[in-house]
Write a protein that holds these residues in place. Structure first.
Motif, mmCIF file in Angstrom:
data_model
loop_
_atom_site.group_PDB
_atom_site.id
_atom_site.type_symbol
_atom_site.label_atom_id
_atom_site.label_comp_id
_atom_site.label_asym_id
_atom_site.label_seq_id
_atom_site.Cartn_x
_atom_site.Cartn_y
_atom_site.Cartn_z
ATOM 1 N N THR A 1 -26.909 -15.547 43.007
ATOM 2 C CA THR A 1 -28.355 -15.616 42.833
ATOM 3 C C THR A 1 -28.853 -17.061 42.874
ATOM 4 O O THR A 1 -29.951 -17.339 43.367
ATOM 5 N N THR A 2 -28.034 -17.979 42.376
ATOM 6 C CA THR A 2 -28.391 -19.398 42.383
ATOM 7 C C THR A 2 -28.005 -20.061 43.693
ATOM 8 O O THR A 2 -28.708 -20.950 44.181
ATOM 9 N N TYR A 3 -26.878 -19.632 44.261
ATOM 10 C CA TYR A 3 -26.358 -20.219 45.499
ATOM 11 C C TYR A 3 -26.183 -19.109 46.538
ATOM 12 O O TYR A 3 -25.071 -18.609 46.741
ATOM 13 N N PRO A 4 -27.270 -18.704 47.192
ATOM 14 C CA PRO A 4 -27.197 -17.568 48.120
ATOM 15 C C PRO A 4 -26.427 -17.850 49.405
ATOM 16 O O PRO A 4 -25.916 -16.925 50.031
ATOM 17 N N VAL A 5 -26.321 -19.116 49.799
ATOM 18 C CA VAL A 5 -25.551 -19.457 50.999
ATOM 19 C C VAL A 5 -24.081 -19.493 50.615
ATOM 20 O O VAL A 5 -23.685 -20.268 49.734
ATOM 21 N N PRO A 6 -23.246 -18.662 51.228
ATOM 22 C CA PRO A 6 -21.823 -18.674 50.853
ATOM 23 C C PRO A 6 -21.161 -19.989 51.268
ATOM 24 O O PRO A 6 -21.404 -20.494 52.364
ATOM 25 N N PHE A 7 -20.355 -20.527 50.362
ATOM 26 C CA PHE A 7 -19.617 -21.754 50.681
ATOM 27 C C PHE A 7 -18.604 -21.491 51.783
ATOM 28 O O PHE A 7 -18.393 -22.315 52.665
ATOM 29 N N ILE A 8 -17.979 -20.329 51.716
ATOM 30 C CA ILE A 8 -17.051 -19.890 52.763
ATOM 31 C C ILE A 8 -17.489 -18.506 53.202
ATOM 32 O O ILE A 8 -17.626 -17.607 52.373
ATOM 33 N N HIS A 9 -17.726 -18.348 54.479
ATOM 34 C CA HIS A 9 -18.177 -17.051 54.981
ATOM 35 C C HIS A 9 -17.064 -16.015 54.834
ATOM 36 O O HIS A 9 -15.875 -16.347 54.952
ATOM 37 N N PRO A 10 -17.416 -14.774 54.571
ATOM 38 C CA PRO A 10 -16.409 -13.716 54.428
ATOM 39 C C PRO A 10 -15.471 -13.670 55.635
ATOM 40 O O PRO A 10 -15.907 -13.743 56.787
ATOM 41 N N GLY A 11 -14.182 -13.605 55.345
ATOM 42 C CA GLY A 11 -13.173 -13.563 56.397
ATOM 43 C C GLY A 11 -12.693 -14.919 56.859
ATOM 44 O O GLY A 11 -11.698 -15.022 57.594
ATOM 45 N N ALA A 12 -13.363 -15.997 56.426
ATOM 46 C CA ALA A 12 -12.956 -17.349 56.824
ATOM 47 C C ALA A 12 -12.035 -17.950 55.771
ATOM 48 O O ALA A 12 -12.064 -17.563 54.608
ATOM 49 N N ASP A 13 -11.203 -18.892 56.204
ATOM 50 C CA ASP A 13 -10.324 -19.609 55.284
ATOM 51 C C ASP A 13 -10.886 -20.965 54.888
ATOM 52 O O ASP A 13 -10.483 -21.533 53.876
ATOM 53 N N VAL A 14 -11.771 -21.515 55.722
ATOM 54 C CA VAL A 14 -12.302 -22.854 55.475
ATOM 55 C C VAL A 14 -13.824 -22.833 55.510
ATOM 56 O O VAL A 14 -14.440 -21.913 56.053
ATOM 57 N N THR A 15 -14.399 -23.847 54.938
ATOM 58 C CA THR A 15 -15.844 -23.977 54.881
ATOM 59 C C THR A 15 -16.362 -24.771 56.069
ATOM 60 O O THR A 15 -15.601 -25.497 56.720
ATOM 61 N N ARG A 16 -17.641 -24.646 56.321
ATOM 62 C CA ARG A 16 -18.260 -25.493 57.345
ATOM 63 C C ARG A 16 -18.905 -26.715 56.708
ATOM 64 O O ARG A 16 -19.581 -27.489 57.374
ATOM 65 N N PHE A 17 -18.713 -26.882 55.376
ATOM 66 C CA PHE A 17 -19.331 -27.977 54.630
ATOM 67 C C PHE A 17 -18.256 -28.970 54.161
ATOM 68 O O PHE A 17 -17.656 -28.764 53.108
ATOM 69 N N PRO A 18 -17.998 -30.045 54.896
ATOM 70 C CA PRO A 18 -16.956 -30.989 54.482
ATOM 71 C C PRO A 18 -17.359 -31.906 53.336
ATOM 72 O O PRO A 18 -16.526 -32.596 52.764
ATOM 73 N N ILE A 19 -18.658 -31.898 52.991
ATOM 74 C CA ILE A 19 -19.146 -32.764 51.921
ATOM 75 C C ILE A 19 -19.934 -31.920 50.921
ATOM 76 O O ILE A 19 -20.782 -31.115 51.310
ATOM 77 N N VAL A 20 -19.619 -32.092 49.642
ATOM 78 C CA VAL A 20 -20.326 -31.416 48.567
ATOM 79 C C VAL A 20 -21.142 -32.459 47.818
ATOM 80 O O VAL A 20 -20.634 -33.539 47.495
#
Length: 199
Positions: A63-82
Motif C-alpha cells: 500500500t505504501t510502495y505499490p511499485v514492486p522492487f522485483i517484478h514477479p518471476g524475476a530474480d533481479v531488480t531494475r533499480f540498481p540504486i536505492v
C-alpha cells in the motif's frame, strides 16, 4: 539484469553507478529488506544467493510502495540504486539484508543514516555501498524510476530526471573493503591473511 558500474578508463575500480532508483522512506527495517522466513537461504550457494535476491524488499507494504522492487518471476531488480530516509537497516541484525540487496542487483544505497549493524554488514559482505547524504529529505525530492547517477569519486548523487545534485559523505576506509568484495577478500588482497593460492 541491473545496470552495472561505469568503469573509469584510468582505473579498474568502479566509480559510477547509473540507472533508475527505488525510493523508500524512514526506518526501513531488516524485516522489510528480507523477512525472517527467507534466512534459511545460504548466500554461499549460487542458487540460494539468487533466490535470496529475488526476495529483496519483499517485506515492504504494497500500500505504501505499490511499485514492486522485483517484478514477479524475476530474480533481479531494475533499480540498481536505492534512495532512503533515516535509520535504514534498523531492526534485527542479519547479514542477509545487504546480501539480498546485492544479489538483487543493487549497487548503492543512499540514506540519511544507517543502523550501525546494517552499515557494518554492508561493508563486511562487500555487497553494496551504504552511502550517507549530507542533507536530509532527498528521498522526498526523488521518485521511484528517476534516473540517477552515484559518483563515488566525487561523493555526488545526481538526479538526471530533475537535474538536482546532492552531496554525499565520503565512504572513507570502508570503500576499499567493499570494492574488494568484503572483509575477507580485502584481508587476502592486502596480505592480512593468506590467500587460497598461497595457503
Amino acid at each position: 539484469m541491473a545496470p552495472r558500474a561505469t568503469v573509469s578508463p584510468s582505473s579498474p575500480s568502479p566509480t559510477t553507478y547509473h540507472g533508475p532508483c527505488y525510493v523508500l522512506g524512514d526506518n526501513i527495517d531488516t524485516d522489510q529488506i528480507i523477512p525472517a522466513e527467507h534466512l534459511t537461504l545460504v548466500p554461499s550457494k549460487p542458487d540460494e544467493y539468487r533466490k535470496l535476491g529475488s526476495f529483496a524488499l519483499c517485506g515492504l507494504p504494497s500500500t505504501t510502495y505499490p511499485v514492486p522492487f522485483i517484478h514477479p518471476g524475476a530474480d533481479v531488480t531494475r533499480f540498481p540504486i536505492v534512495i532512503a530516509g533515516a535509520n535504514f537497516g534498523c531492526g534485527s541484525s542479519r547479514e542477509h539484508a545487504p546480501v539480498a540487496l546485492g544479489a538483487a542487483g543493487v549497487r548503492a544505497v543512499v540514506a540519511e543514516y544507517y543502523a550501525r549493524i546494517f552499515f557494518r554488514n554492508s561493508v563486511a559482505t562487500g555487497e553494496i555501498y551504504p552511502l550517507e547524504s549530507e542533507e536530509t529529505g532527498i528521498w522526498k525530492e526523488c521518485d521511484t524510476g528517476d534516473i540517477v547517477t552515484v559518483n563515488l569519486a566525487e561523493n555526488l548523487l545526481v538526479n538526471n530526471t530533475t537535474g538536482k545534485e546532492y552531496r554525499l559523505k565520503p565512504i572513507g576506509d570502508a570503500g576499499p573493503v567493499i570494492e574488494a568484495g568484503g572483509i575477507f577478500a580485502y584481508a587476502r588482497k592486502t596480505g592480512m591473511i593468506a590467500s587460497a593460492s598461497t595457503a
